[in-house]
Design a protein around this motif. Sequence first.
Motif, PDB file in Angstrom:
ATOM      1  N   LEU A 166       0.814  -1.215   0.000  1.00  0.00           N
ATOM      2  CA  LEU A 166       0.000   0.000   0.000  1.00  0.00           C
ATOM      3  C   LEU A 166       0.849   1.267   0.000  1.00  0.00           C
ATOM      4  O   LEU A 166       1.868   1.350   0.695  1.00  0.00           O
ATOM      5  CB  LEU A 166      -0.946  -0.001   1.194  1.00  0.00           C
ATOM      6  N   LYS A 167       0.398   2.245  -0.759  1.00  0.00           N
ATOM      7  CA  LYS A 167       1.115   3.520  -0.885  1.00  0.00           C
ATOM      8  C   LYS A 167       1.147   4.269   0.449  1.00  0.00           C
ATOM      9  O   LYS A 167       2.138   4.915   0.781  1.00  0.00           O
ATOM     10  CB  LYS A 167       0.440   4.372  -1.960  1.00  0.00           C
ATOM     11  N   HIS A 168       0.074   4.201   1.201  1.00  0.00           N
ATOM     12  CA  HIS A 168      -0.021   4.817   2.526  1.00  0.00           C
ATOM     13  C   HIS A 168      -0.220   3.691   3.535  1.00  0.00           C
ATOM     14  O   HIS A 168      -1.353   3.379   3.904  1.00  0.00           O
ATOM     15  CB  HIS A 168      -1.180   5.813   2.589  1.00  0.00           C
ATOM     16  N   PRO A 169       0.865   3.076   4.009  1.00  0.00           N
ATOM     17  CA  PRO A 169       0.751   1.845   4.779  1.00  0.00           C
ATOM     18  C   PRO A 169       0.087   1.970   6.150  1.00  0.00           C
ATOM     19  O   PRO A 169      -0.290   0.953   6.715  1.00  0.00           O
ATOM     20  CB  PRO A 169       2.196   1.371   4.916  1.00  0.00           C
ATOM     21  N   LEU A 170      -0.089   3.157   6.669  1.00  0.00           N
ATOM     22  CA  LEU A 170      -0.741   3.274   7.977  1.00  0.00           C
ATOM     23  C   LEU A 170      -2.264   3.307   7.887  1.00  0.00           C
ATOM     24  O   LEU A 170      -2.944   3.047   8.876  1.00  0.00           O
ATOM     25  CB  LEU A 170      -0.245   4.527   8.711  1.00  0.00           C
ATOM     26  N   ARG A 171      -2.793   3.594   6.726  1.00  0.00           N
ATOM     27  CA  ARG A 171      -4.254   3.745   6.608  1.00  0.00           C
ATOM     28  C   ARG A 171      -5.007   2.453   6.860  1.00  0.00           C
ATOM     29  O   ARG A 171      -6.029   2.439   7.540  1.00  0.00           O
ATOM     30  CB  ARG A 171      -4.626   4.331   5.251  1.00  0.00           C
ATOM     31  N   ALA A 172      -4.562   1.359   6.288  1.00  0.00           N
ATOM     32  CA  ALA A 172      -5.284   0.093   6.466  1.00  0.00           C
ATOM     33  C   ALA A 172      -5.235  -0.371   7.929  1.00  0.00           C
ATOM     34  O   ALA A 172      -6.282  -0.741   8.473  1.00  0.00           O
ATOM     35  CB  ALA A 172      -4.749  -0.979   5.521  1.00  0.00           C
ATOM     36  N   PRO A 173      -4.074  -0.346   8.599  1.00  0.00           N
ATOM     37  CA  PRO A 173      -4.092  -0.734  10.019  1.00  0.00           C
ATOM     38  C   PRO A 173      -4.975   0.180  10.870  1.00  0.00           C
ATOM     39  O   PRO A 173      -5.671  -0.295  11.774  1.00  0.00           O
ATOM     40  CB  PRO A 173      -2.621  -0.638  10.438  1.00  0.00           C
ATOM     41  N   LEU A 174      -4.965   1.478  10.591  1.00  0.00           N
ATOM     42  CA  LEU A 174      -5.824   2.385  11.350  1.00  0.00           C
ATOM     43  C   LEU A 174      -7.300   2.098  11.090  1.00  0.00           C
ATOM     44  O   LEU A 174      -8.117   2.102  12.012  1.00  0.00           O
ATOM     45  CB  LEU A 174      -5.490   3.839  11.026  1.00  0.00           C
ATOM     46  N   ALA A 175      -7.636   1.823   9.831  1.00  0.00           N
ATOM     47  CA  ALA A 175      -9.021   1.497   9.494  1.00  0.00           C
ATOM     48  C   ALA A 175      -9.430   0.172  10.133  1.00  0.00           C
ATOM     49  O   ALA A 175     -10.552   0.032  10.634  1.00  0.00           O
ATOM     50  CB  ALA A 175      -9.199   1.431   7.976  1.00  0.00           C
ATOM     51  N   PHE A 176      -8.529  -0.787  10.133  1.00  0.00           N
ATOM     52  CA  PHE A 176      -8.809  -2.075  10.751  1.00  0.00           C
ATOM     53  C   PHE A 176      -9.067  -1.886  12.242  1.00  0.00           C
ATOM     54  O   PHE A 176     -10.060  -2.381  12.783  1.00  0.00           O
ATOM     55  CB  PHE A 176      -7.632  -3.040  10.528  1.00  0.00           C
ATOM     56  N   ALA A 177      -8.173  -1.161  12.914  1.00  0.00           N
ATOM     57  CA  ALA A 177      -8.327  -0.937  14.353  1.00  0.00           C
ATOM     58  C   ALA A 177      -9.617  -0.173  14.657  1.00  0.00           C
ATOM     59  O   ALA A 177     -10.317  -0.481  15.626  1.00  0.00           O
ATOM     60  CB  ALA A 177      -7.115  -0.193  14.904  1.00  0.00           C
ATOM     61  N   GLY A 178      -9.954   0.811  13.830  1.00  0.00           N
ATOM     62  CA  GLY A 178     -11.193   1.570  14.037  1.00  0.00           C
ATOM     63  C   GLY A 178     -12.434   0.711  13.872  1.00  0.00           C
ATOM     64  O   GLY A 178     -13.382   0.791  14.665  1.00  0.00           O
ATOM     65  N   SER A 179     -12.436  -0.135  12.855  1.00  0.00           N
ATOM     66  CA  SER A 179     -13.580  -1.009  12.619  1.00  0.00           C
ATOM     67  C   SER A 179     -13.659  -2.103  13.684  1.00  0.00           C
ATOM     68  O   SER A 179     -14.752  -2.485  14.120  1.00  0.00           O
ATOM     69  CB  SER A 179     -13.486  -1.624  11.223  1.00  0.00           C
TER      70      SER A 179
END
Length: 187
Positions: free
Chosen positions: A57-70
């Motif tokens: 992923l181009k912005h590698p922090l977005r998916a982990p943050l989205a995962f943690a939020g969900s």
Amino acid sequence: MKKALPLLMALAAAPALAHTGESGHLHGFVDGVLHPLTGPDHLAAMLAVGVWSALALKHPLRAPLAFAGSLLAGALLAMATGWQLPAIEAGITVSLAVLGLLVALRLAMPPAAGAATAAVLAFSHGAAHGLELSGAAALAGMVLSTAVLHGTGLALGWQLRQAPVLARALLGASVAALAVARLSGVA
């Protein structure tokens, strides 16, 4: 990498203890922190999110943050209402298969799609764990442990960027193999 892969495989072989079906049996911060570490499904999913994010992923922090939020949203919903998401275990199994494939294939996505994919895959994990948590301290511990596992996965993924394709494929396949183990009743 040579030291990390056997550790991940050993953790994946641990008995599945995370989802006992007993509602509200985890009390306190320490229980919350330890809970994601006690079952291979949660452990593998959290690490895989980080690995995939770092690899593809181009912005590698977005998916982990989205995962943690969900994950947090699913847990809060389950804790507040006691509602059990239909086919919750199937959702967890599918998330493992998808995350394993995302890692194995190093599948790149636009930032919004990566975050949305992670969020969708996380909700069932949060809902399952939310049924087992009792109180804000346990929830905070689970979210902290999840963030640490995502960070560990990111670090591993950054190391794997230069690794042979086979190493990434085997790691992804081991996560997807948990889905097969869950379907067969082994995990």
